[in-house]
Design a protein around this motif. Structure first.
Motif, short mmCIF file in Angstrom:
data_model
loop_
_atom_site.label_atom_id
_atom_site.label_comp_id
_atom_site.label_asym_id
_atom_site.label_seq_id
_atom_site.Cartn_x
_atom_site.Cartn_y
_atom_site.Cartn_z
N GLU A 5 -38.34 20.47 -3.62
CA GLU A 5 -38.37 20.19 -2.17
C GLU A 5 -39.52 19.24 -1.83
OE1 GLU A 5 -35.97 21.07 -0.20
OE2 GLU A 5 -34.99 22.59 -1.41
N CYS A 6 -40.68 19.45 -2.42
CA CYS A 6 -41.83 18.56 -2.19
C CYS A 6 -41.52 17.15 -2.68
CB CYS A 6 -43.08 19.09 -2.89
SG CYS A 6 -43.81 20.54 -2.09
N SER A 7 -40.89 17.06 -3.84
CA SER A 7 -40.58 15.73 -4.39
C SER A 7 -39.59 14.97 -3.52
CB SER A 7 -40.05 15.84 -5.82
OG SER A 7 -38.78 16.43 -5.85
N GLN A 8 -38.70 15.68 -2.85
CA GLN A 8 -37.76 15.02 -1.93
C GLN A 8 -38.49 14.43 -0.73
OE1 GLN A 8 -34.27 14.64 -2.55
NE2 GLN A 8 -35.21 15.18 -4.50
N ALA A 9 -39.64 15.01 -0.37
CA ALA A 9 -40.44 14.51 0.74
C ALA A 9 -41.52 13.52 0.28
CB ALA A 9 -41.09 15.69 1.47
N GLY A 10 -41.53 13.19 -1.01
CA GLY A 10 -42.49 12.24 -1.55
C GLY A 10 -43.84 12.85 -1.91
N ARG A 12 -46.15 16.01 -4.26
CA ARG A 12 -46.17 16.70 -5.56
C ARG A 12 -46.75 18.10 -5.37
NH1 ARG A 12 -47.98 13.23 -10.71
NH2 ARG A 12 -45.86 13.32 -11.49
N GLY A 13 -45.89 19.06 -5.17
CA GLY A 13 -46.33 20.45 -5.05
C GLY A 13 -46.13 21.16 -6.38
N GLU A 14 -47.14 21.89 -6.81
CA GLU A 14 -47.07 22.64 -8.06
C GLU A 14 -46.06 23.78 -7.92
OE1 GLU A 14 -48.06 23.07 -11.98
OE2 GLU A 14 -48.97 21.59 -10.66
N ALA A 15 -45.12 23.87 -8.83
CA ALA A 15 -44.09 24.92 -8.78
C ALA A 15 -44.66 26.26 -9.19
CB ALA A 15 -42.92 24.55 -9.69
N ILE A 16 -44.22 27.32 -8.51
CA ILE A 16 -44.61 28.69 -8.86
C ILE A 16 -43.44 29.48 -9.43
CG2 ILE A 16 -46.48 28.82 -7.18
CD1 ILE A 16 -44.06 30.77 -5.80
N GLY A 17 -42.24 28.93 -9.29
CA GLY A 17 -41.06 29.63 -9.78
C GLY A 17 -39.81 28.78 -9.64
N ILE A 18 -38.68 29.38 -9.97
CA ILE A 18 -37.40 28.69 -9.96
C ILE A 18 -36.41 29.47 -9.11
CG2 ILE A 18 -35.45 27.99 -11.43
CD1 ILE A 18 -37.47 27.50 -13.65
N CYS A 19 -35.62 28.79 -8.30
CA CYS A 19 -34.61 29.43 -7.46
C CYS A 19 -33.62 30.19 -8.35
CB CYS A 19 -33.88 28.39 -6.62
SG CYS A 19 -32.54 29.08 -5.62
N HIS A 20 -33.41 31.44 -8.01
CA HIS A 20 -32.52 32.31 -8.79
C HIS A 20 -31.07 31.79 -8.78
CE1 HIS A 20 -31.11 36.09 -10.51
NE2 HIS A 20 -30.14 36.06 -9.63
N HIS A 21 -30.70 31.11 -7.71
CA HIS A 21 -29.30 30.69 -7.56
C HIS A 21 -29.03 29.29 -8.11
CE1 HIS A 21 -25.37 31.35 -5.84
NE2 HIS A 21 -25.41 30.14 -5.32
N CYS A 22 -29.86 28.29 -7.77
CA CYS A 22 -29.58 26.91 -8.18
C CYS A 22 -30.55 26.35 -9.22
CB CYS A 22 -29.54 25.99 -6.97
SG CYS A 22 -31.15 25.68 -6.22
N SER A 23 -31.60 27.09 -9.53
CA SER A 23 -32.57 26.76 -10.59
C SER A 23 -33.49 25.58 -10.31
CB SER A 23 -31.85 26.54 -11.92
OG SER A 23 -31.14 27.70 -12.29
N ALA A 25 -37.07 24.00 -9.17
CA ALA A 25 -38.44 24.48 -9.15
C ALA A 25 -38.94 24.50 -7.70
CB ALA A 25 -39.32 23.56 -9.99
N LEU A 26 -39.76 25.52 -7.38
CA LEU A 26 -40.24 25.69 -6.01
C LEU A 26 -41.72 25.99 -5.97
CD1 LEU A 26 -37.36 28.03 -4.82
CD2 LEU A 26 -37.68 25.65 -4.14
N CYS A 27 -42.40 25.46 -4.94
CA CYS A 27 -43.81 25.78 -4.71
C CYS A 27 -43.87 27.00 -3.79
CB CYS A 27 -44.53 24.60 -4.07
SG CYS A 27 -43.98 24.22 -2.39
N GLN A 28 -45.08 27.49 -3.54
CA GLN A 28 -45.28 28.66 -2.68
C GLN A 28 -44.71 28.43 -1.28
OE1 GLN A 28 -46.87 31.57 -3.77
NE2 GLN A 28 -46.23 32.48 -1.85
N GLN A 29 -44.89 27.22 -0.76
CA GLN A 29 -44.44 26.90 0.60
C GLN A 29 -42.92 26.93 0.73
OE1 GLN A 29 -45.66 23.03 1.90
NE2 GLN A 29 -44.51 23.14 3.81
N HIS A 30 -42.19 26.49 -0.29
CA HIS A 30 -40.75 26.36 -0.21
C HIS A 30 -39.97 27.53 -0.80
CE1 HIS A 30 -41.87 22.04 0.38
NE2 HIS A 30 -41.06 22.26 1.39
N ALA A 31 -40.64 28.48 -1.37
CA ALA A 31 -39.97 29.63 -1.99
C ALA A 31 -39.83 30.77 -0.99
CB ALA A 31 -40.75 30.10 -3.20
#
Length: 73
Positions: A5-10, A12-23, A25-31
């Motif tokens: 999600e961060c990369s789509q907005a230009g 670089r947010g560090e990922a903390i996990g992966i979406c269980h449904h679509c896989s 990567a997500l940061c704290q803000q987008h999870a």
């Protein structure tokens, strides 16, 4: 790994996990973390909800898709 999600907005947010449904990567803000009932099948195909729930990490797209209500016309 960086947040999709961060990369789509230009950004670089560090990922903390992966979406269980679509896989993605997500940061704290987008999870989003939700609980998921765990069930088992008992005798004669009866579904029993167990007391402990599982947790699911989801992106906003998958969360909205899973929470949507059926539209009837």
């Amino acid at each position: 790994m960086y947040c999709y999600e961060c990369s789509q907005a230009g950004n670089r947010g560090e990922a903390i996990g992966i979406c269980h449904h679509c896989s993605v990567a997500l940061c704290q803000q987008h999870a989003s973390m939700i609980t998921d009932p765990v069930t088992m099948t008992a005798l004669i195909n009866r579904t029993v909800v167990l007391p402990k729930k599982a947790r699911l990490l989801l992106c906003s797209t998958c969360l909205a898709a899973l929470e949507q209500e059926r539209v009837t016309s």
